[in-house]
Design a protein around this motif. Structure first.
Motif, short mmCIF file in Angstrom:
data_model
loop_
_atom_site.label_atom_id
_atom_site.label_comp_id
_atom_site.label_asym_id
_atom_site.label_seq_id
_atom_site.Cartn_x
_atom_site.Cartn_y
_atom_site.Cartn_z
N TRP A 204 0.82 -1.22 0.00
CA TRP A 204 0.00 0.00 0.00
C TRP A 204 0.85 1.26 0.00
O TRP A 204 0.42 2.30 -0.50
CB TRP A 204 -0.92 0.00 1.22
CG TRP A 204 -1.98 -1.06 1.17
CD1 TRP A 204 -2.22 -1.93 0.16
CD2 TRP A 204 -2.95 -1.35 2.18
NE1 TRP A 204 -3.26 -2.77 0.46
CE2 TRP A 204 -3.74 -2.43 1.70
CE3 TRP A 204 -3.24 -0.83 3.43
CZ2 TRP A 204 -4.78 -2.97 2.45
CZ3 TRP A 204 -4.27 -1.37 4.17
CH2 TRP A 204 -5.05 -2.43 3.69
N ILE A 205 2.04 1.20 0.58
CA ILE A 205 2.94 2.34 0.64
C ILE A 205 4.33 1.90 0.20
O ILE A 205 4.60 0.70 0.09
CB ILE A 205 3.01 2.95 2.06
CG1 ILE A 205 3.60 1.92 3.04
CG2 ILE A 205 1.66 3.44 2.53
CD1 ILE A 205 3.93 2.48 4.40
N LYS A 206 5.20 2.87 -0.04
CA LYS A 206 6.60 2.57 -0.29
C LYS A 206 7.31 2.34 1.05
O LYS A 206 7.14 3.13 1.97
CB LYS A 206 7.27 3.71 -1.04
CG LYS A 206 6.70 3.93 -2.44
CD LYS A 206 7.42 5.08 -3.13
CE LYS A 206 6.86 5.29 -4.53
NZ LYS A 206 7.52 6.44 -5.22
N PRO A 207 8.09 1.27 1.17
CA PRO A 207 8.77 1.02 2.45
C PRO A 207 9.68 2.16 2.88
O PRO A 207 9.85 2.41 4.07
CB PRO A 207 9.56 -0.26 2.18
CG PRO A 207 8.86 -0.92 1.03
CD PRO A 207 8.34 0.19 0.20
N SER A 208 10.28 2.85 1.91
CA SER A 208 11.16 3.98 2.21
C SER A 208 10.60 5.23 1.56
O SER A 208 10.07 5.20 0.44
CB SER A 208 12.58 3.72 1.69
OG SER A 208 13.16 2.61 2.36
N VAL A 209 10.74 6.33 2.25
CA VAL A 209 10.26 7.62 1.74
C VAL A 209 11.28 8.17 0.76
O VAL A 209 12.49 8.09 0.98
CB VAL A 209 10.04 8.60 2.92
CG1 VAL A 209 9.68 9.99 2.40
CG2 VAL A 209 8.95 8.08 3.84
N SER A 210 10.81 8.75 -0.32
CA SER A 210 11.70 9.33 -1.33
C SER A 210 12.36 10.60 -0.80
O SER A 210 11.91 11.18 0.20
CB SER A 210 10.90 9.66 -2.60
OG SER A 210 9.99 10.71 -2.35
N PRO A 211 13.43 11.07 -1.44
CA PRO A 211 14.09 12.30 -0.98
C PRO A 211 13.16 13.52 -0.95
O PRO A 211 13.36 14.44 -0.15
CB PRO A 211 15.23 12.50 -1.98
CG PRO A 211 15.54 11.12 -2.48
CD PRO A 211 14.21 10.42 -2.51
N ALA A 212 12.13 13.53 -1.82
CA ALA A 212 11.20 14.66 -1.83
C ALA A 212 10.37 14.71 -0.56
O ALA A 212 10.02 15.80 -0.09
CB ALA A 212 10.29 14.59 -3.05
N ALA A 213 10.04 13.56 0.00
CA ALA A 213 9.29 13.46 1.27
C ALA A 213 8.03 14.32 1.25
O ALA A 213 7.86 15.23 2.05
CB ALA A 213 10.19 13.85 2.45
N THR A 214 7.12 14.00 0.32
CA THR A 214 5.87 14.74 0.23
C THR A 214 4.95 14.38 1.38
O THR A 214 5.16 13.39 2.09
CB THR A 214 5.18 14.44 -1.10
OG1 THR A 214 4.89 13.02 -1.17
CG2 THR A 214 6.06 14.81 -2.28
N PHE A 215 3.91 15.19 1.57
CA PHE A 215 2.97 14.94 2.65
C PHE A 215 2.31 13.57 2.52
O PHE A 215 2.06 12.90 3.52
CB PHE A 215 1.89 16.04 2.68
CG PHE A 215 2.33 17.29 3.39
CD1 PHE A 215 2.42 17.34 4.77
CD2 PHE A 215 2.65 18.42 2.66
CE1 PHE A 215 2.83 18.49 5.42
CE2 PHE A 215 3.05 19.59 3.30
CZ PHE A 215 3.14 19.63 4.69
#
Length: 307
Positions: free
Chosen positions: A160-171
């Motif tokens: 359902w989600i990405k295990p790691s947050v991308s560098p952009a780190a959106t809301f």
């Protein structure tokens, strides 16, 4: 009000100096930063002496602190051991952590206060017992366990989600990490709101409002909730700094390059300038948040006046 604000701002000065001095002393006793900079192999004496002179580590601690504070008031937070100014690290890390903190605070306000009001109005009923049991479980489980479980289930097993947050780190990417970060505080907000609502329900002004025939929603929102939120606002206000500084575990789990990540790297590498610089800003955030909370009291309770 103006005199009160000025007095509080003046009181912040010794608190800020004392906090930064304590942080500076604690960081300087962590170990030899030059040894950590050289890695596994020990630096030769000439190189170590050159690095100490370059970063000002050859001076007494009190002189290092005075130099640091003098540079601080000019906007210079020093330079990390990799040659990058600490202000550049802050510029990339603080926006990410601020977004994460906003998400966490919204969870505390929306979910925590809503559940607290419901359970406070239905004290002793099954919904009250169920929420109390749930919040007790949340408080008992460490944050890293909650984060790893949600990452495994929502990110790895169900996708359902990405295990790691991308560098952009959106809301959108920070919703689950924000929930993990806010989980323990959310449980405390729920229990604190419940207790405050249950106590104020028996107050004279609530009975008077009910006797006057005011609608139930108006009694709750205009009279009961406003007075009951004072301890909750105090907790949330002081929790802002705690969330920003305590996001190390959450940011490590979800690979978020925010304040917690930079603090972890700074402590791991014994980077004095990075750790002291970031914690100094967090001290300022904590002081300003406490001042805003005190001023908000007068909005919630008109009986409170500041001389």
């Amino acid at each position: 009000m103006g005199r009160y604000v000025v007095r509080r701002l003046l009181q912040m000065i010794p608190v800020f100096i004392g906090a930064t001095l304590l942080i500076f002393l604690m960081v300087n006793v962590m170990g030899d930063p030059i040894a950590g900079l050289c890695g596994d192999r020990q630096c030769d004496p000439a190189t170590a002496a050159q690095l100490r002179a370059e970063f000002g580590l050859d001076k007494p601690v009190w002189q290092q602190y005075l130099t640091y504070m003098g540079n601080l008031f000019t906007g210079d937070f020093g330079t990390a051991f990799n040659g990058q100014p600490v202000t550049e690290l802050m510029a990339s890390a603080f926006p990410v952590t601020i977004r994460l903190t906003i998400v966490a605070i919204l969870f505390e306000i929306v979910i925590g206060i809503t559940l607290g009001v419901i359970t406070g109005l239905k004290r002793g009923r099954p919904v009250d017992s169920g929420v109390l049991l749930l919040t007790l479980v949340v408080i008992s489980v460490p944050t890293f366990v909650t984060g790893l479980l949600l990452q495994l289930l929502l990110g790895v097993e169900w996708g359902w989600i990405k295990p790691s947050v991308s560098p952009a780190a959106t809301f959108g990417e920070l919703i689950v990490p924000g929930l993990v970060l806010a989980s323990v505080s959310l449980a405390y907000v729920t229990r604190l709101t419940r207790t405050s609502i249950a106590e104020n329900r028996r107050s004279d002004y609530v009975r008077t409002a009910v006797a006057k025939g005011l609608p139930r929603h108006r009694v709750v929102t205009r009279h009961l909730l406003r007075n009951s939120l004072i301890p909750v606002v105090t907790f949330i206000g002081t929790d802002i700094g705690a969330l920003m500084g305590g996001a190390i575990v959450t940011e490590r789990i979800f690979n978020i390059h925010g304040v917690g990540y930079q603090l972890y790297q700074g402590i791991l590498r014994q980077n004095t300038q990075t750790v002291v610089g970031f914690v100094t800003v967090l001290v300022l955030v904590f002081l300003v948040a406490n001042l805003l909370v005190d001023l908000l009291y007068a909005v919630l309770d008109p009986r409170i006046r500041y001389a």
